[in-house]
Design a protein around this motif. Structure first.
Motif, PDB file in Angstrom:
ATOM      1  N   THR A  55      88.457  64.185  38.909  1.00  0.00           N
ATOM      2  CA  THR A  55      87.300  65.078  38.953  1.00  0.00           C
ATOM      3  C   THR A  55      87.634  66.317  39.768  1.00  0.00           C
ATOM      4  O   THR A  55      88.450  66.265  40.681  1.00  0.00           O
ATOM      5  CB  THR A  55      86.047  64.349  39.501  1.00  0.00           C
ATOM      6  OG1 THR A  55      84.896  65.160  39.258  1.00  0.00           O
ATOM      7  CG2 THR A  55      86.160  64.026  40.973  1.00  0.00           C
ATOM      8  N   LEU A  57      86.259  69.118  42.243  1.00  0.00           N
ATOM      9  CA  LEU A  57      85.182  69.106  43.227  1.00  0.00           C
ATOM     10  C   LEU A  57      85.457  70.148  44.302  1.00  0.00           C
ATOM     11  O   LEU A  57      86.581  70.255  44.772  1.00  0.00           O
ATOM     12  CB  LEU A  57      85.169  67.707  43.853  1.00  0.00           C
ATOM     13  CG  LEU A  57      83.995  67.234  44.647  1.00  0.00           C
ATOM     14  CD1 LEU A  57      82.759  67.125  43.771  1.00  0.00           C
ATOM     15  CD2 LEU A  57      84.304  65.873  45.261  1.00  0.00           C
ATOM     16  N   ALA A  64      77.989  70.256  43.449  1.00  0.00           N
ATOM     17  CA  ALA A  64      79.116  69.376  43.793  1.00  0.00           C
ATOM     18  C   ALA A  64      78.764  68.518  45.002  1.00  0.00           C
ATOM     19  O   ALA A  64      79.121  67.338  45.063  1.00  0.00           O
ATOM     20  CB  ALA A  64      80.370  70.198  44.054  1.00  0.00           C
ATOM     21  N   TYR A  67      77.071  65.437  44.200  1.00  0.00           N
ATOM     22  CA  TYR A  67      77.910  64.430  43.548  1.00  0.00           C
ATOM     23  C   TYR A  67      78.910  63.763  44.481  1.00  0.00           C
ATOM     24  O   TYR A  67      79.583  62.814  44.091  1.00  0.00           O
ATOM     25  CB  TYR A  67      78.642  65.060  42.357  1.00  0.00           C
ATOM     26  CG  TYR A  67      77.786  65.068  41.113  1.00  0.00           C
ATOM     27  CD1 TYR A  67      77.805  63.998  40.233  1.00  0.00           C
ATOM     28  CD2 TYR A  67      76.936  66.130  40.839  1.00  0.00           C
ATOM     29  CE1 TYR A  67      77.012  63.993  39.096  1.00  0.00           C
ATOM     30  CE2 TYR A  67      76.134  66.134  39.710  1.00  0.00           C
ATOM     31  CZ  TYR A  67      76.174  65.066  38.850  1.00  0.00           C
ATOM     32  OH  TYR A  67      75.377  65.052  37.733  1.00  0.00           O
ATOM     33  N   GLN A  68      79.043  64.236  45.703  1.00  0.00           N
ATOM     34  CA  GLN A  68      80.065  63.681  46.593  1.00  0.00           C
ATOM     35  C   GLN A  68      79.902  62.172  46.792  1.00  0.00           C
ATOM     36  O   GLN A  68      80.875  61.428  46.712  1.00  0.00           O
ATOM     37  CB  GLN A  68      80.051  64.411  47.944  1.00  0.00           C
ATOM     38  CG  GLN A  68      80.582  65.817  47.845  1.00  0.00           C
ATOM     39  CD  GLN A  68      80.402  66.625  49.114  1.00  0.00           C
ATOM     40  OE1 GLN A  68      79.547  66.342  49.947  1.00  0.00           O
ATOM     41  NE2 GLN A  68      81.217  67.661  49.262  1.00  0.00           N
ATOM     42  N   ALA A  87      90.238  63.480  43.283  1.00  0.00           N
ATOM     43  CA  ALA A  87      89.461  64.719  43.240  1.00  0.00           C
ATOM     44  C   ALA A  87      90.401  65.880  43.525  1.00  0.00           C
ATOM     45  O   ALA A  87      91.228  65.812  44.434  1.00  0.00           O
ATOM     46  CB  ALA A  87      88.332  64.679  44.259  1.00  0.00           C
ATOM     47  N   ASP A  89      90.513  70.012  44.273  1.00  0.00           N
ATOM     48  CA  ASP A  89      89.708  71.148  44.725  1.00  0.00           C
ATOM     49  C   ASP A  89      90.455  72.449  44.452  1.00  0.00           C
ATOM     50  O   ASP A  89      91.488  72.707  45.067  1.00  0.00           O
ATOM     51  CB  ASP A  89      89.411  71.002  46.218  1.00  0.00           C
ATOM     52  CG  ASP A  89      88.388  71.991  46.726  1.00  0.00           C
ATOM     53  OD1 ASP A  89      88.367  73.148  46.243  1.00  0.00           O
ATOM     54  OD2 ASP A  89      87.614  71.628  47.626  1.00  0.00           O
ATOM     55  N   ASN A 127      82.456  72.832  38.741  1.00  0.00           N
ATOM     56  CA  ASN A 127      82.709  71.691  39.616  1.00  0.00           C
ATOM     57  C   ASN A 127      82.078  70.442  39.021  1.00  0.00           C
ATOM     58  O   ASN A 127      81.060  70.526  38.343  1.00  0.00           O
ATOM     59  CB  ASN A 127      82.108  71.962  40.991  1.00  0.00           C
ATOM     60  CG  ASN A 127      82.854  73.065  41.679  1.00  0.00           C
ATOM     61  OD1 ASN A 127      84.018  72.920  41.988  1.00  0.00           O
ATOM     62  ND2 ASN A 127      82.187  74.187  41.898  1.00  0.00           N
ATOM     63  N   THR A 128      82.673  69.340  39.291  1.00  0.00           N
ATOM     64  CA  THR A 128      82.361  68.002  38.780  1.00  0.00           C
ATOM     65  C   THR A 128      82.802  67.818  37.327  1.00  0.00           C
ATOM     66  O   THR A 128      82.450  66.832  36.714  1.00  0.00           O
ATOM     67  CB  THR A 128      80.877  67.570  38.978  1.00  0.00           C
ATOM     68  OG1 THR A 128      80.028  68.289  38.109  1.00  0.00           O
ATOM     69  CG2 THR A 128      80.447  67.708  40.419  1.00  0.00           C
TER      70      THR A 128
END
Length: 191
Positions: A55, A57, A64, A67-68, A87, A89, A127-128
């Motif tokens: 994912t 993020l 975002a 969703y953490q 994840a 970034d 994001n996500t």
């Protein structure tokens, strides 16, 4: 004629600047990225997994942030079933990532895409954006691309895309929804 040529060249440039997700069933895009502790991580680090939940993020996007905890829950539930979470970034500094990961108690591998090439290659526009990779004969293949679920408000979720797809994979059944539209803050790609 010159106007048409300029239009075609401009359009081609625009297309090359827009991330496009790879196809379902295509080979995963390999990567070597640094985690928050500076260690290089790649798919090779997950040799014993059945697959990976990948994912994208960031920490400054309000969506975002919503969703953490869900990403932590995915790691808690599926890593032991052979599908760990990674994840990536593409926006924050590694120092900021480390601070947030420690504050929020991230339990998943959190990687810094400093040059944004991997995020772009996976077609991450927001994001996500999430991709499920499944290992087939030692090769990771893309099985799902899209959203984690269908609502940023946890109390209003009706479809958990990632969980449903993983359940199908584990049951050796066809994934019914292989793509969905991820919603979140737009990822700004540096040129």
């Amino acid at each position: 004629m010159k106007i048409l040529l300029v239009f075609i060249l401009s359009f081609s440039f625009f297309l090359s600047d827009t991330p496009t997700a790879p196809s379902i069933n295509s080979n995963a895009i390999t990567f070597e990225l640094k985690n928050i502790d500076g260690k290089t991580v790649s798919l090779e680090n997950f040799k014993d997994s059945k697959g990976v939940i990948l994912t994208f993020l960031t920490n400054n996007c309000p969506i975002a942030k919503m969703y953490q905890n869900r990403v932590k829950d995915l790691q808690e539930k599926y890593a032991k079933l052979g599908f760990p979470v990674i994840a990536i970034d593409p926006a924050d500094s590694r120092e900021d990532m480390k601070t947030v990961a420690n504050e929020k108690g991230f339990n998943f591998e959190y990687l810094h895409d400093a040059d944004q090439k991997i995020s772009f290659a996976y077609g991450a526009i927001v994001n996500t954006h999430t991709v499920i990779l499944v290992k087939e004969k030692g090769v990771y293949k893309i099985a799902y691309i899209g959203a984690i679920d269908d609502n940023r408000d946890e109390t209003k979720i009706t479809t958990k895309y990632v969980e449903t797809a993983i359940a199908s994979i584990l049951a050796k059944e066809e994934i019914k929804t292989k793509t969905s539209i991820a919603k979140g803050c737009t990822i700004t790609y540096r040129k």
